[in-house]
Design a protein around this motif. Structure first.
Motif, PDB file in Angstrom:
ATOM      1  N   LEU A 106       1.199  -1.326  -0.240  1.00 29.03           N
ATOM      2  CA  LEU A 106       0.247   0.248   0.102  1.00 29.03           C
ATOM      3  C   LEU A 106       0.824   1.545  -0.100  1.00 29.03           C
ATOM      4  O   LEU A 106       1.733   1.442   0.696  1.00 29.03           O
ATOM      5  N   LEU A 107       0.428   2.095  -0.776  1.00 30.75           N
ATOM      6  CA  LEU A 107       1.302   3.614  -0.919  1.00 30.75           C
ATOM      7  C   LEU A 107       0.285   4.583  -0.512  1.00 30.75           C
ATOM      8  O   LEU A 107      -1.086   4.851  -1.396  1.00 30.75           O
ATOM      9  N   THR A 289     -10.310   9.969  -5.208  1.00 32.48           N
ATOM     10  CA  THR A 289     -11.536   9.966  -5.827  1.00 32.48           C
ATOM     11  C   THR A 289     -12.272  10.071  -4.053  1.00 32.48           C
ATOM     12  O   THR A 289     -10.830  10.738  -3.317  1.00 32.48           O
ATOM     13  N   ALA A 290     -12.716  10.145  -3.855  1.00 35.52           N
ATOM     14  CA  ALA A 290     -13.057  10.895  -2.090  1.00 35.52           C
ATOM     15  C   ALA A 290     -12.990  10.178  -1.299  1.00 35.52           C
ATOM     16  O   ALA A 290     -13.099  10.227  -0.055  1.00 35.52           O
ATOM     17  N   GLU A 291     -12.404   8.602  -1.615  1.00 33.74           N
ATOM     18  CA  GLU A 291     -12.057   8.046  -0.520  1.00 33.74           C
ATOM     19  C   GLU A 291     -10.286   8.081  -0.333  1.00 33.74           C
ATOM     20  O   GLU A 291     -10.242   8.037  -0.045  1.00 33.74           O
ATOM     21  N   LEU A 292      -9.822   9.129  -1.207  1.00 36.54           N
ATOM     22  CA  LEU A 292      -8.644   9.159  -0.908  1.00 36.54           C
ATOM     23  C   LEU A 292      -7.561   8.177  -1.319  1.00 36.54           C
ATOM     24  O   LEU A 292      -6.480   7.906  -1.736  1.00 36.54           O
ATOM     25  N   THR A 293      -8.308   7.545  -2.728  1.00 36.38           N
ATOM     26  CA  THR A 293      -7.786   6.628  -3.493  1.00 36.38           C
ATOM     27  C   THR A 293      -7.145   7.096  -4.753  1.00 36.38           C
ATOM     28  O   THR A 293      -7.719   8.158  -4.706  1.00 36.38           O
ATOM     29  N   VAL A 300      -3.447   2.870  -3.842  1.00 32.64           N
ATOM     30  CA  VAL A 300      -2.550   3.855  -3.954  1.00 32.64           C
ATOM     31  C   VAL A 300      -3.018   4.958  -3.186  1.00 32.64           C
ATOM     32  O   VAL A 300      -4.741   5.035  -3.755  1.00 32.64           O
ATOM     33  N   PHE A 301      -3.565   5.247  -2.648  1.00 35.28           N
ATOM     34  CA  PHE A 301      -4.244   6.365  -1.471  1.00 35.28           C
ATOM     35  C   PHE A 301      -2.884   7.721  -2.176  1.00 35.28           C
ATOM     36  O   PHE A 301      -1.379   7.957  -1.778  1.00 35.28           O
ATOM     37  N   VAL A 337      -6.564   3.044   4.725  1.00 38.27           N
ATOM     38  CA  VAL A 337      -5.465   2.535   4.856  1.00 38.27           C
ATOM     39  C   VAL A 337      -5.957   0.801   5.755  1.00 38.27           C
ATOM     40  O   VAL A 337      -6.155   0.614   5.075  1.00 38.27           O
ATOM     41  N   LEU A 338      -6.781   1.514   7.087  1.00 38.81           N
ATOM     42  CA  LEU A 338      -6.862   0.379   7.999  1.00 38.81           C
ATOM     43  C   LEU A 338      -7.897  -0.650   7.003  1.00 38.81           C
ATOM     44  O   LEU A 338      -7.816  -1.602   7.535  1.00 38.81           O
TER      45      LEU A 338
END
Length: 445
Positions: A106-107, A289-293, A300-301, A337-338
């Motif tokens: 995960l980045l 995206t609105a979910e911060l990906t 990737v966030f 991320v969690l």
């Protein structure tokens, strides 16, 4: 994924540090390993840079050492020079030695922003930004050194050049930096027999027709009146055309010579964003995206200045690239991320703009909080109170509060430590003098 997830965070600013801090508190033992990469080993709380430059706050108190607060993370220092989101790798160039490739599951991509400049002749050679602690402290030393020069010289042209200070850009950074440094220099005049506040020339140049747009038109006009009442020459609707050799030319026909040109005319995404292989919007920011990906990359966030995050409170717009959004986005990003690690649904980022506060020197400020307009001493107090509450760690909060408390009883230090910008200069002069067998200029201490 491997037995444990590899979380890689690129950037140690607001988003990177706050995300890592929240993750290390909430991750289960053995659930993931966190690595954070940044060129510096500290995070700078930028809203206090003007106070650090003016000597109201000790510079070390506005930075947070990453290795101390992120004890559960691996900290690597160097420059990320490439990202391959398909291979899930990042190329790192340490400050010394060979480069290395870091893999991730995960980045978190948050390299932030840099000063946005324009192709103005002489700007690169004469100008300086106001985005880092190093720039803020250099400016403090430089302004005081210019007062030293003006008080010591008998040449009126050199004196006029030394006492002219120009700031380009009238957003938060430009207005607060100018106001704090002018306030400091005004106090310092008491120690210079030949300099009075009226001898100094402070200019603020802004290309648009208003200053401090973040606090609204009415408060912006009030701020403009306050700055002009202090003798500051504020020129709106004006652009800098040239700065060759410190000879500044404005498009309103004005020309003057100065050794102090501070460029605060906005920011742009970090150059790494362009070479990241991630989808970008028209402004060069990562499409989120609105979910911060990142669009098209669920692992990737992104958030902060480098990301175009949809503003769910204003459909069709993106969130403003400011500290208020970055800190709040970091919390949602860490939680998402969690959620990704644990197979849970992600939460969108939604935040209504609460307002803005700005300091204009000691006991002066301006604010607009949820539609309420505040100015003067109450706004200055709100500015300090809000930002003190946002400074990471209790350690830094207490140290800043102590700085302010001491300032109530003692005058601030007025001393230029100019050699901090070039600490080896005196030693190099001594070496040259020895080689050439010539007398070395004596530095009195």
């Amino acid at each position: 994924m491997t037995d444990f997830a590899r979380i890689l965070i690129v950037g140690g600013g607001y988003v990177g540090m706050y995300t890592a801090l929240r993750l290390q508190r909430r991750l289960r033992r053995g659930e993931a390993h966190i690595t954070l990469v940044d060129a510096d080993s500290y995070m700078t709380y930028q809203p206090f840079l003007p106070e650090a430059a003016a000597g109201n706050v000790e510079p070390r108190h506005v930075v947070v050492p990453l290795r101390r607060v992120l004890g559960g993370c691996r900290i690597l220092n160097g420059w990320v020079v490439g990202v391959d989101p398909h291979a899930r790798t990042v190329d790192l160039r340490p400050h010394g030695g060979p480069g290395r490739v870091l893999g991730y599951d995960l980045l978190v991509f948050a390299p932030g922003s840099v000063s946005r400049t324009l192709p103005i002749p002489g700007l690169a050679e004469c100008g300086i930004g106001f985005k880092t602690l190093e720039e803020a402290i250099h400016l403090r030393n430089h302004v005081l050194a210019q007062l030293d020069l003006a008080d010591s010289t008998t040449d009126p042209a050199i004196r006029a050049r030394a006492l002219t200070f120009v700031f380009v850009g009238a957003g938060f950074a430009g207005v607060e930096a100018l106001a704090e440094l002018e306030d400091m220099a005004r106090d310092a005049c008491a120690y210079y027999p030949t300099i009075e506040p009226g001898h100094m020339r402070w200019l603020l140049v802004e290309a648009t027709d208003r200053i401090l747009p973040e606090v609204g038109p009415e408060m912006g006009r009030w701020t403009l009146e306050q700055l002009r009442a202090r003798g500051i020459d504020v020129r709106t609707g004006t652009r800098l055309l040239s700065a060759l050799g410190g000879h500044l030319v404005l498009d309103d026909g004005a020309e003057f010579v100065t050794d102090t040109l501070v460029w605060t005319a906005g920011v742009r995404p970090h150059p790494l964003v362009r070479d990241s292989g991630l989808p970008l919007d028209g402004g060069g920011r990562v499409r989120a995206t609105a979910e911060l990906t990142v669009e098209g990359f669920g692992n990737v966030f992104t958030a902060g200045d480098c990301a175009a995050v949809p503003d769910l409170t204003k459909p069709g717009e993106t969130c403003a690239p400011n500290a208020q959004n970055a800190v709040r986005q970091a919390r949602v990003l860490a939680d998402n991320v969690l959620a990704t690690l644990r197979g849970r649904p992600l939460r969108p980022y939604r935040h209504a703009y609460a307002g803005a506060v700005a300091g204009l020197g000691l006991h002066q400020g301006v604010a607009q909080i949820r539609g309420h307009k505040v100015r003067g001493l109450p706004a200055w107090f709100m500015h300090r109170t809000y930002h003190l509450s946002q400074v990471p760690t209790l350690n830094k909060k207490v140290r800043i509060l102590v700085d302010w408390t001491l300032a109530l009883f003692f005058r601030r230090e007025i001393v230029s430590l100019g050699q901090l910008s070039d600490p080896r200069a005196e030693f190099e002069r001594a070496v040259r003098a020895e080689r050439e067998n010539v007398p070395e200029p004596v530095t009195l201490r």
